[in-house]
Design an enzyme around this catalytic site. Structure first.
Site, PDB file in Angstrom:
ATOM      1  N   TYR A  30       0.839  -1.201   0.000  1.00  0.00           N
ATOM      2  CA  TYR A  30       0.000   0.000   0.000  1.00  0.00           C
ATOM      3  C   TYR A  30       0.874   1.250   0.000  1.00  0.00           C
ATOM      4  O   TYR A  30       2.092   1.176   0.178  1.00  0.00           O
ATOM      5  CB  TYR A  30      -0.931  -0.003   1.223  1.00  0.00           C
ATOM      6  CG  TYR A  30      -0.243   0.289   2.547  1.00  0.00           C
ATOM      7  CD1 TYR A  30       0.556  -0.651   3.176  1.00  0.00           C
ATOM      8  CD2 TYR A  30      -0.391   1.530   3.168  1.00  0.00           C
ATOM      9  CE1 TYR A  30       1.179  -0.373   4.383  1.00  0.00           C
ATOM     10  CE2 TYR A  30       0.229   1.813   4.381  1.00  0.00           C
ATOM     11  CZ  TYR A  30       1.012   0.853   4.983  1.00  0.00           C
ATOM     12  OH  TYR A  30       1.638   1.133   6.171  1.00  0.00           O
ATOM     13  N   LYS A 145       6.489  -2.041   1.864  1.00  0.00           N
ATOM     14  CA  LYS A 145       5.329  -1.429   2.542  1.00  0.00           C
ATOM     15  C   LYS A 145       4.146  -2.387   2.417  1.00  0.00           C
ATOM     16  O   LYS A 145       3.201  -2.181   1.641  1.00  0.00           O
ATOM     17  CB  LYS A 145       5.023  -0.057   1.925  1.00  0.00           C
ATOM     18  CG  LYS A 145       4.211   0.843   2.836  1.00  0.00           C
ATOM     19  CD  LYS A 145       4.251   2.272   2.356  1.00  0.00           C
ATOM     20  CE  LYS A 145       3.237   3.178   3.020  1.00  0.00           C
ATOM     21  NZ  LYS A 145       3.359   3.283   4.464  1.00  0.00           N
ATOM     22  N   GLU A 177      13.016   2.383  13.738  1.00  0.00           N
ATOM     23  CA  GLU A 177      11.996   3.363  13.336  1.00  0.00           C
ATOM     24  C   GLU A 177      10.835   3.272  14.308  1.00  0.00           C
ATOM     25  O   GLU A 177      10.909   2.563  15.318  1.00  0.00           O
ATOM     26  CB  GLU A 177      11.551   3.115  11.892  1.00  0.00           C
ATOM     27  CG  GLU A 177      10.954   1.738  11.667  1.00  0.00           C
ATOM     28  CD  GLU A 177      10.493   1.492  10.228  1.00  0.00           C
ATOM     29  OE1 GLU A 177      10.311   2.443   9.460  1.00  0.00           O
ATOM     30  OE2 GLU A 177      10.298   0.308   9.888  1.00  0.00           O
ATOM     31  N   LEU A 201      11.272   1.108   6.849  1.00  0.00           N
ATOM     32  CA  LEU A 201      10.574   1.535   5.640  1.00  0.00           C
ATOM     33  C   LEU A 201      11.271   2.811   5.149  1.00  0.00           C
ATOM     34  O   LEU A 201      11.507   3.718   5.950  1.00  0.00           O
ATOM     35  CB  LEU A 201       9.102   1.833   5.938  1.00  0.00           C
ATOM     36  CG  LEU A 201       8.334   2.201   4.673  1.00  0.00           C
ATOM     37  CD1 LEU A 201       7.938   0.936   3.920  1.00  0.00           C
ATOM     38  CD2 LEU A 201       7.117   3.035   4.974  1.00  0.00           C
TER      39      LEU A 201
HETATM   40  N1  PMP Z   1       7.962   3.521   8.853  1.00  0.00           N
HETATM   41  C1  PMP Z   1       6.825   2.807   8.940  1.00  0.00           C
HETATM   42  C2  PMP Z   1       6.877   1.456   9.562  1.00  0.00           C
HETATM   43  C3  PMP Z   1       5.621   3.327   8.451  1.00  0.00           C
HETATM   44  O1  PMP Z   1       4.487   2.604   8.512  1.00  0.00           O
HETATM   45  C4  PMP Z   1       5.601   4.640   7.898  1.00  0.00           C
HETATM   46  C5  PMP Z   1       4.321   5.261   7.421  1.00  0.00           C
HETATM   47  N2  PMP Z   1       3.629   4.477   6.530  1.00  0.00           N
HETATM   48  C6  PMP Z   1       6.801   5.354   7.828  1.00  0.00           C
HETATM   49  C7  PMP Z   1       7.971   4.759   8.311  1.00  0.00           C
HETATM   50  C8  PMP Z   1       6.845   6.720   7.222  1.00  0.00           C
HETATM   51  O2  PMP Z   1       6.733   6.656   5.827  1.00  0.00           O
HETATM   52  P1  PMP Z   1       6.201   7.891   4.981  1.00  0.00           P
HETATM   53  O3  PMP Z   1       7.032   9.053   5.362  1.00  0.00           O
HETATM   54  O4  PMP Z   1       6.412   7.482   3.567  1.00  0.00           O
HETATM   55  O5  PMP Z   1       4.767   8.087   5.338  1.00  0.00           O
END
Ligand code: PMP
Length: 280
Positions: A30, A145, A177, A201
């Site tokens: 997603y 993701k 993270e 991610l």
């Molecule tokens: N790490 C994880 C595990 C996440 O789920 C997300 C948000 N989806 C992020 C980092 C941040 O990603 P983004 O800046 O692309 O929203």
């Protein structure tokens, strides 16, 4: 109004088969796109990450970039009640005849929806927020993701039940993270964040923050740091497409920087807000 497999329909009329592997196995990927007055921040990066995710689990991308952009723009225009939106887009492997772990060549299921995106004001953000820390027990392909988010949602729920903004994860002594965000610390005017790779991610907001730091002439190092560095940092932030860059001032009931939001956060925040104003 949502999009499901070729049709724009009311959300309460959108159904998928129980044989969908997204439902049975969380077999899909997603994206979430932040929209500011019809401007899709980080559009190309999000579409590239979607492609990388699909490639990593062997699903053929059902749409070209142009088709995705057109679908997203239609959903934006159908949901223009709120100026700022978060577009959720999901591709699952599709439906099989029966439930089997293995699969054949299936037609992916595509779902897109929009929800309002309410960014918090700087005044509110300057109050900071708290986090809890937890051991990161997730699989080692966190750069995909994937819709299968069981560990992540359990951490997020635990954070919520502790009145915390996020759960910050630590694997083998290293901060990776958050449950749904990337993590940054500042020490002696230098920003640190975990390097890209299978343990995090690759957040699009993370990339934008790196650009903001470059633009502001602030040092930033993509190197791993440990829990002690986190707890003794001058500043701690989390980032995501819906939360932008959010300052954490308390972790596990211990104050960071005496509970004060730091000056480097403020510089990055201002630069980030400037980017939101740029029209496509
Ligand atoms: N790490 C994880 C595990 C996440 O789920 C997300 C948000 N989806 C992020 C980092 C941040 O990603 P983004 O800046 O692309 O929203």
């Amino acid at each position: 109004m949502v999009y499901l497999n070729g049709n724009f329909i009311q959300k309460n009329k959108a159904y998928i088969s129980v044989m969908d592997r997204g439902f049975l196995f969380g077999d899909g990927v997603y994206e979430i796109f932040p929209i500011y007055n019809k401007y899709i921040l980080g559009l190309d990066s999000h579409l590239n990450r979607l492609q990388d995710g699909l490639d990593s689990i062997n699903i053929k991308n059902p749409h070209t970039k142009g088709e995705w952009i057109s679908l997203i723009n239609k959903i934006i225009s159908f949901n223009k009640g709120s100026d700022n939106q978060a577009i959720y887009l999901q591709v699952s492997r599709g439906c099989d005849e029966d439930r089997n772990h293995t699969h054949g060549d299936l037609k992916p299921t595509v779902y897109i929806q929009s929800t309002g995106l309410n960014s918090r004001s700087k005044e509110i953000l300057l109050k900071g927020g708290s986090a809890i820390s937890r051991v990161d027990i997730r699989w080692s392909q966190c750069n995909t993701k994937a819709t299968s988010l069981l560990a992540n949602i359990m951490y997020a729920q635990e954070a919520k039940e502790n009145d915390a903004e996020e759960a910050i994860l630590c694997r083998d002594g290293v901060i990776t993270e958050g449950s749904n965000s990337n993590v940054f610390i500042v020490k002696n005017n230098c920003i640190y964040t975990h390097p890209k790779g299978p343990l995090i991610l690759p957040g699009i907001t993370r990339e934008i923050i790196i650009d903001c730091a470059n633009h502001c002439g602030i040092d930033l190092k993509e190197v791993a740091f440990d829990k002690e560095a986190l707890m003794n940092a001058d500043e701690v932030w989390i980032s995501s497409s819906t939360r932008e860059v959010f300052p954490i001032t308390n972790i596990d009931d211990q104050q960071i920087n005496n509970g004060q939001v730091g000056p480097i956060w403020s510089l990055i925040y201002n630069q980030y807000q400037a980017l939101k104003g740029i029209k496509a």
